[in-house]
Write an enzyme that holds these catalytic residues in place. Structure first.
Site, mmCIF file in Angstrom:
data_model
loop_
_atom_site.group_PDB
_atom_site.id
_atom_site.type_symbol
_atom_site.label_atom_id
_atom_site.label_comp_id
_atom_site.label_asym_id
_atom_site.label_seq_id
_atom_site.Cartn_x
_atom_site.Cartn_y
_atom_site.Cartn_z
ATOM 1 N N LYS A 34 0.853 -1.198 0.000
ATOM 2 C CA LYS A 34 0.000 0.000 0.000
ATOM 3 C C LYS A 34 0.880 1.236 0.000
ATOM 4 C CE LYS A 34 -2.230 1.834 3.731
ATOM 5 N NZ LYS A 34 -2.207 3.308 3.733
ATOM 6 N N ASP A 61 -3.524 4.420 -1.949
ATOM 7 C CA ASP A 61 -4.467 4.901 -0.927
ATOM 8 C C ASP A 61 -4.454 6.432 -0.906
ATOM 9 O OD1 ASP A 61 -5.981 5.200 1.394
ATOM 10 O OD2 ASP A 61 -4.383 4.525 2.730
ATOM 11 N N LYS A 63 -7.498 8.304 -1.362
ATOM 12 C CA LYS A 63 -8.798 8.751 -0.812
ATOM 13 C C LYS A 63 -9.367 9.982 -1.519
ATOM 14 C CE LYS A 63 -7.763 7.126 3.912
ATOM 15 N NZ LYS A 63 -6.310 6.869 3.849
ATOM 16 N N ASP A 66 -14.111 14.638 -4.346
ATOM 17 C CA ASP A 66 -14.282 15.874 -5.107
ATOM 18 C C ASP A 66 -15.557 15.714 -5.944
ATOM 19 O OD1 ASP A 66 -13.748 18.315 -6.568
ATOM 20 O OD2 ASP A 66 -11.618 18.046 -6.111
ATOM 21 N N THR A 121 -11.434 6.259 10.975
ATOM 22 C CA THR A 121 -11.464 5.727 12.348
ATOM 23 C C THR A 121 -10.991 6.751 13.369
ATOM 24 O OG1 THR A 121 -9.366 4.685 11.817
ATOM 25 C CG2 THR A 121 -11.298 3.270 11.810
ATOM 26 N N ARG A 212 3.830 -1.230 10.320
ATOM 27 C CA ARG A 212 5.000 -1.296 11.202
ATOM 28 C C ARG A 212 5.371 -2.675 11.741
ATOM 29 N NH1 ARG A 212 2.630 3.734 14.309
ATOM 30 N NH2 ARG A 212 0.798 2.663 13.488
HETATM 31 O O1 C5P Z 1 1.804 0.587 10.746
HETATM 32 P P1 C5P Z 1 0.354 0.212 10.734
HETATM 33 O O2 C5P Z 1 0.130 -1.284 10.614
HETATM 34 O O3 C5P Z 1 -0.420 0.816 11.886
HETATM 35 O O4 C5P Z 1 -0.185 0.862 9.383
HETATM 36 C C1 C5P Z 1 -1.527 0.807 9.016
HETATM 37 C C2 C5P Z 1 -1.735 1.532 7.725
HETATM 38 O O5 C5P Z 1 -3.143 1.596 7.489
HETATM 39 C C3 C5P Z 1 -1.234 2.977 7.695
HETATM 40 O O6 C5P Z 1 -0.846 3.269 6.347
HETATM 41 C C4 C5P Z 1 -2.458 3.769 8.088
HETATM 42 O O7 C5P Z 1 -2.454 5.074 7.563
HETATM 43 C C5 C5P Z 1 -3.569 2.951 7.445
HETATM 44 N N1 C5P Z 1 -4.888 3.117 8.060
HETATM 45 C C6 C5P Z 1 -5.141 2.863 9.400
HETATM 46 N N2 C5P Z 1 -6.388 3.041 9.909
HETATM 47 C C7 C5P Z 1 -7.375 3.444 9.121
HETATM 48 C C8 C5P Z 1 -7.148 3.685 7.776
HETATM 49 C C9 C5P Z 1 -5.877 3.510 7.262
HETATM 50 O O8 C5P Z 1 -4.241 2.484 10.131
HETATM 51 N N3 C5P Z 1 -8.582 3.556 9.618
#
Ligand code: C5P
Length: 234
Positions: A34, A61, A63, A66, A121, A212
């Site tokens: 992603k 991603d 989003k 518009d 979220t 991460r």
């Molecule tokens: O590092 P981590 O596993 O927390 O990354 C989750 C990814 O999903 C990040 O790119 C974050 O921006 C994205 N994301 C999220 N929660 C959401 C929507 C997207 O963590 N509700």
């Protein structure tokens, strides 16, 4: 077509060399990657093409939100980069959602999946009231997911807590892309409502977005393999 492996690694970095190194390292053990706004605004379409050229499906991603004509043009532009999944905000409304789906369909069999974000979220019931959206958040998520489906899109991004409700509401073919995933052995970081990969997959998630726990590991490929094993993917 989506790969059988549901793991999509979030390459959250502005650094193209770092993103490409992570993608190369995990390529045999994930279904895709992603790329988000941080990467895109640092590296542009050429950066996306570089990652697409590594051969893994890319979820771009960005989003979009518009007027329908502008979103249709944006979807056409990123579909031309070879992204496998693109996304828009469901709150852009039905005309915008249909325009996004139609723009993707212009690419025929190679079209990207078009996914909608329902309620970020980071927003709670009070935040929704502040922008004039009808809560509670869980009801707004379901309302927007149903709207997304009725407009011909392929699925939504949702939190682990929403998987079961949306799978029941929208059926088996609707894609649920789920971040907030943490293996039991990984640190939670700033994610609050988390679920393990196995739990989320068993509840009906189509794609697990994991950042991460993989990119922050000493050995990203080993971390991805460990998650594959937990999912019993061979
Ligand atoms: O590092 P981590 O596993 O927390 O990354 C989750 C990814 O999903 C990040 O790119 C974050 O921006 C994205 N994301 C999220 N929660 C959401 C929507 C997207 O963590 N509700």
């Amino acid at each position: 077509m989506l790969p059988e492996n549901p793991i999509f690694v979030a390459l959250d970095t502005p650094d193209l060399v770092q993103a490409a190194a992570w993608a190369e390292a995990v390529r045999p053990c994930v279904g895709g990657v992603k790329l988000g706004l941080e990467f895109f605004n640092s590296n542009g379409p050429d950066g996306v093409r570089r990652i697409v050229d590594l051969g893994l499906p890319v979820f771009l991603d960005l989003k979009f939100h518009d007027i329908p004509n502008t979103v249709a043009g944006a979807v056409r532009a990123v579909a031309g980069l070879g992204a496998a999944i693109v996304n828009v905000h469901a709150s852009g409304g039905s005309a915008m959602l249909r325009a996004a789906a139609e723009a993707a369909a212009d690419h025929g069999a190679d079209r990207p999946l078009v996914i909608a974000v329902t309620v970020l979220t980071s927003l709670d019931d009070q935040d929704l009231a502040g922008v004039g959206q009808m809560g509670p958040a869980a009801a707004q998520v379901e309302r927007l997911a149903r709207l997304t489906q009725s407009c011909g899109l392929d699925g939504v991004v949702c939190s682990p807590a929403e998987i079961a409700t949306l799978r029941a509401a929208c059926g088996d073919d609707f894609r649920l892309i789920v971040p907030g995933i943490r293996p039991a052995w990984a640190s939670t970081g700033d994610q609050k409502r988390i679920m393990t990969p196995r739990e989320a997959r068993d509840l009906g998630a189509t794609i697990l977005v994991i950042g991460r726990p993989i990119t922050g590991a000493d050995d990203p490929a080993a971390a991805a393999v460990r998650i594959m094993e937990e999912l019993e993917i061979t």
